[in-house]
Design a protein around this motif. Structure first.
Motif, mmCIF file in Angstrom:
data_model
loop_
_atom_site.group_PDB
_atom_site.id
_atom_site.type_symbol
_atom_site.label_atom_id
_atom_site.label_comp_id
_atom_site.label_asym_id
_atom_site.label_seq_id
_atom_site.Cartn_x
_atom_site.Cartn_y
_atom_site.Cartn_z
ATOM 1 N N UNK A 22 4.567 -2.158 -4.267
ATOM 2 C CA UNK A 22 4.465 -2.203 -5.724
ATOM 3 C C UNK A 22 5.652 -1.535 -6.405
ATOM 4 N N UNK A 23 6.173 -0.468 -5.792
ATOM 5 C CA UNK A 23 7.271 0.290 -6.391
ATOM 6 C C UNK A 23 8.446 0.260 -5.425
ATOM 7 N N UNK A 24 9.217 -0.806 -5.493
ATOM 8 C CA UNK A 24 10.248 -1.034 -4.495
ATOM 9 C C UNK A 24 11.467 -0.145 -4.678
ATOM 10 N N UNK A 25 11.668 0.396 -5.860
ATOM 11 C CA UNK A 25 12.851 1.212 -6.122
ATOM 12 C C UNK A 25 12.522 2.692 -6.288
ATOM 13 N N UNK A 26 11.271 3.062 -6.054
ATOM 14 C CA UNK A 26 10.873 4.439 -6.337
ATOM 15 C C UNK A 26 9.911 4.945 -5.268
ATOM 16 N N UNK A 27 10.056 6.222 -4.959
ATOM 17 C CA UNK A 27 9.159 6.898 -4.023
ATOM 18 C C UNK A 27 8.673 8.184 -4.684
ATOM 19 N N UNK A 28 7.374 8.423 -4.636
ATOM 20 C CA UNK A 28 6.791 9.556 -5.358
ATOM 21 C C UNK A 28 5.994 10.451 -4.420
ATOM 22 N N UNK A 29 6.024 11.749 -4.727
ATOM 23 C CA UNK A 29 5.167 12.720 -4.044
ATOM 24 C C UNK A 29 4.549 13.624 -5.105
ATOM 25 N N UNK A 30 3.394 14.189 -4.788
ATOM 26 C CA UNK A 30 2.709 15.120 -5.685
ATOM 27 C C UNK A 30 2.642 16.480 -4.995
ATOM 28 N N UNK A 31 3.049 17.522 -5.708
ATOM 29 C CA UNK A 31 3.125 18.873 -5.161
ATOM 30 C C UNK A 31 2.269 19.793 -6.018
ATOM 31 N N UNK A 32 1.297 20.449 -5.385
ATOM 32 C CA UNK A 32 0.435 21.397 -6.068
ATOM 33 C C UNK A 32 0.911 22.810 -5.777
ATOM 34 N N UNK A 33 0.929 23.652 -6.815
ATOM 35 C CA UNK A 33 1.360 25.035 -6.642
ATOM 36 C C UNK A 33 0.329 25.779 -5.800
ATOM 37 N N UNK A 34 0.764 26.204 -4.607
ATOM 38 C CA UNK A 34 -0.137 26.933 -3.717
ATOM 39 C C UNK A 34 0.567 28.065 -2.979
ATOM 40 N N UNK A 35 1.827 28.290 -3.263
ATOM 41 C CA UNK A 35 2.578 29.351 -2.600
ATOM 42 C C UNK A 35 3.834 29.665 -3.367
#
Length: 747
Positions: free
Chosen positions: A419-432
């Motif tokens: 679906x997103x051929x030009x983009x890669x995403x990650x989600x980062x939660x504050x835990x440290x």
């Protein structure tokens, strides 16, 4: 394999030429797997018979007579019997995975660009194959895949895992017992007289020596689970991140046996008044000092793996884990290069993977934008090469040099490569501390770009979620992120491929009401018209520590970064045909190693051993062989990466200039309230699918038992207690339709 079957069917529905190729690919992969299994069985048999007197006193002399040469010396038997088979399996695995990837991509393109009738026929045939496959698996493997152990030091262990674990422990016991039996029976009178006529000293020496031999069995397998780009693990349906627990088990066994081995000798020397033996570094044979240094490095590394230290002082754990270099290096100097060939294959493949990761990490990647959530979570959006594809639940490792040049942290990819051929995403939660610093840097207005490097992506070679009638995803906190990619994959399947997807139930637990905004990340930030109403999705969100909404109306902020000419989109360092290139690196580097080692032995080592009264140093031989090995790996891997870097650069030109998509309403600002509010379209369907419960925890037993369908997949990602609770429910046997699978990055 199901896609391959589908390709064969398309040829009979007017799909054009090339349909028969799918059958040939399938047959080729079957042949490869038969060869792989045969080689692996032979390899295991050699380890089983190794401790026996027949192997030591009959087979080994014959092999040395036939395989020893002026080119390889006494190393020939170990290379042929214990190193070559594993590298052959790794090479065949590369070919098999390449064929599977090509077949999958071909089938996907035909499904997208063919007519609707063709797509429907492919899907119908695929469904029939999936149903047939599932029925067969349910009869044979469903019981074995259930959690057999939930509580205990091993964690959550399936029946298959427990069976192999028991067989491995049986191998250790068999090997150690047989080593002892053979060793005791061959204690000579001269050896007893040398020990002052006391037979117990000879037995003590024999026992602690055999403990080291048993530990080498564990060391041989230690590095296979942590080879992220392994071509062996996917052959058996495994991933590196899912095999971390095997690495932990093996690590504990290695250090327990080697510690007993080392301390046993120190006690023996102390009792017999021979402590000076601890300071010996013999020119030929075993080097005691090198063994002690290896054990010392291993003990420091082992101590920091204690769970409380690892969680509270992750940096200490992370940095001391690099002592594996000294541990393995001094181990090779301790036992000599000939004996090190027993454990070499796993470490050889690990070094290739580690060097390829190093080359990839040298490139700064382009960070396009970020979404800063009020719950202290961050979505990072990277540019990626359109040719880069990955499966749901894949991960990448992220490094931010401005925070730490050495720390790499894994994060689940939430985007979908279709679906997103030009983009890669990650989600980062504050835990440290690391994630808190990153959140503060990105959400502040002090920077307009950020240097970031990545390694990966790594993940399963294909998705298997479509085989279930119902898919239940249980998450706690940031554990929801792996399910974003699964939901987007199913959205792609139903929207583009017109595929009938399973019913989805997402059960999420959050501590505070502000964490509910994490649900807004189910859909991409912009550019992809998705509607959750196309799939049967039910979301049950539980806020455990608050009795109701706190009225916080803060919205996510979108942050855009300025591009830099030196940044590049995320690409595979070995290009689209990465498996073939990896196979070429493995084979060519090993062949080069054999050639240079043969030349070294023939024209330098052999003349010294045979033409003078001196004998070539064991340690020097080990150093030279290790140096040649590393040089061969570096040259072949660097050449492959440089070749593919040019091709990746050509693909990069096709990347859309994302700078032009920055909203014109606020051209001088990095922040704006995006049009991704929870009430806005297409999130209207998300709102309608969501039930929110305040001040309570989910009754997982009731929720899971209420799930209807003959085949319910249960995926869980979250805290330790949640994973064990879900595993216990699925293992109880009260609901035969529940199939458990854990997704965890916390050890």
């Amino acid at each position: 394999m199901d896609t391959i079957r589908a390709e064969r069917e398309t040829s009979s529905h007017g799909g054009g030429g090339g349909g028969g190729g799918g059958g040939e690919v399938r047959e080729a992969r079957k042949v490869i797997m038969v060869v792989v299994i045969a080689v692996m069985l032979g390899y295991v048999v050699m380890w089983i018979v190794m401790p026996t007197s027949t192997y030591r006193y009959t087979w080994v002399p014959k092999m040395r007579t036939k395989l020893n040469s002026t080119y390889y010396g006494t190393q020939g038997p170990q290379l042929l019997v214990y190193t070559f088979p594993v590298l052959l399996v790794a090479l065949l695995g590369c070919v098999c995975l390449h064929l599977g990837k090509k077949s999958l991509n071909h089938g996907l393109k035909r499904s997208i660009y063919s007519s609707v009738n063709l797509v429907k026929s492919v899907n119908m045939f695929l469904l029939m194959n999936l149903d047939r496959k599932e029925k067969e698996e349910k009869r044979v493997l469903a019981g074995w895949r259930r959690p057999a152990l939930v509580r205990g030091p091993l964690g959550i262990v399936s029946g298959i895992e427990l069976s192999f674990f028991i067989m491995f422990i049986a191998l250790l016991i068999w090997s150690f017992a047989t080593y002892l039996h053979v060793g005791y029976s061959h204690i000579s009178k001269a050896q007893i007289e040398e020990d002052g006529g006391q037979r117990w000293k000879a037995k003590w020496d024999t026992t602690v020596f055999r403990l080291g031999l048993a530990g080498n069995i564990c060391l041989t397998l230690l590095f296979f689970p942590v080879t992220r780009g392994s071509s062996i693990l996917p052959l058996f349906g495994l991933t590196s991140e899912g095999c971390i627990k095997y690495h932990i088990w093996l690590g504990h066994l290695v250090m327990a046996l080697f510690t007993a081995h080392g301390l046993g000798y120190l006690l023996l020397w102390a009792v017999t008044g021979q402590l000076s033996e601890a300071l010996k570094w013999d020119k030929v044979g075993i080097s005691n000092v090198a063994g002690e240094l290896s054990l010392l490095a291993g003990l420091i590394l082992w101590a920091t793996t204690y769970p409380r230290i690892r969680r509270k002082m992750f940096e200490l754990f992370f940095y001391t884990h690099h002592l594996y270099i000294l541990f393995v290096g001094f181990f090779v100097l301790h036992v000599g290069i000939s004996y090190a060939y027993y454990m070499l294959p796993g470490f050889y493949l690990f070094i290739i993977d580690r060097y390829l990761r190093f080359l990839q990490s040298r490139q700064r990647v382009r960070l396009l934008s970020a979404r800063a959530l009020p719950c202290e979570a961050l979505e990072l959006n990277f540019a990626k090469n359109p040719a880069l594809s990955y499966s749901p639940t894949s991960i990448i490792f992220v490094n931010v040099p401005s925070i730490s040049k050495l720390q790499w942290h894994p994060f689940t990819i939430t985007s979908n490569s279709n679906l997103e051929q030009d983009k890669l995403s990650v989600v980062i939660k504050v835990e440290g501390s690391w994630t808190r610093k990153l959140y503060g840097m990105v959400s502040s207005s002090s920077i307009d770009r950020l240097d970031v490097s990545v390694e990966g992506p790594y993940g399963p070679p294909s998705s298997h979620f479509l085989r279930h009638d119902t898919l239940v995803m249980v998450s706690g906190g940031s554990g929801i992120t792996p399910f974003f990619s699964i939901i987007r994959e199913l959205l792609f399947a139903v929207t583009v491929l017109k595929y009938q997807t399973p019913k989805l139930v997402l059960i999420s637990s959050f501590k505070k009401a502000t964490d509910l905004v994490m649900l807004d990340l189910l859909l991409p930030m912009s550019g992809t018209p998705l509607d959750l109403s196309n799939i049967d999705l039910q979301i049950k969100a539980y806020v455990t520590r608050e009795k109701g909404s706190q009225g916080d109306d803060k919205q996510p902020r979108n942050i855009w970064f300025k591009p830099n000419a030196s940044d590049a989109p995320i690409s595979r360092s070995l290009g689209q045909n990465s498996w073939l290139w990896l196979g070429a690196i493995i084979s060519s580097s090993f062949i080069a190693f054999l050639i240079f080692m043969g030349i070294l032995t023939q024209y330098y080592i052999y003349p010294i051993d045979k033409n003078t009264n001196d004998i070539f140093s064991t340690s020097t031989r080990a150093v030279l062989n290790s140096l040649i090995l590393c040089i061969c790996i570096a040259l072949t891997a660097s050449g492959a990466v440089l070749w593919n870097k040019k091709r990746n650069a050509m693909e990069t030109k096709r990347i859309i200039n994302m700078e032009g998509t920055t909203p014109k309403a606020t051209p001088e600002s990095r922040f704006y309230n995006a049009d991704r509010e929870l009430e806005s379209f297409p999130n209207q369907s998300l709102l309608q699918s969501t039930e929110i419960f305040y001040g309570e925890r989910p009754d997982l037993k009731r929720l899971l038992f209420d799930c209807k369908g003959s085949n319910v997949g249960v995926l869980v990602c979250g805290p330790h207690g949640m994973r064990h609770e879900v595993a216990a429910i699925c293992a109880s046997g009260l609901a035969e339709n529940l199939h458990f699978e854990s997704i965890s990055f916390s050890w």
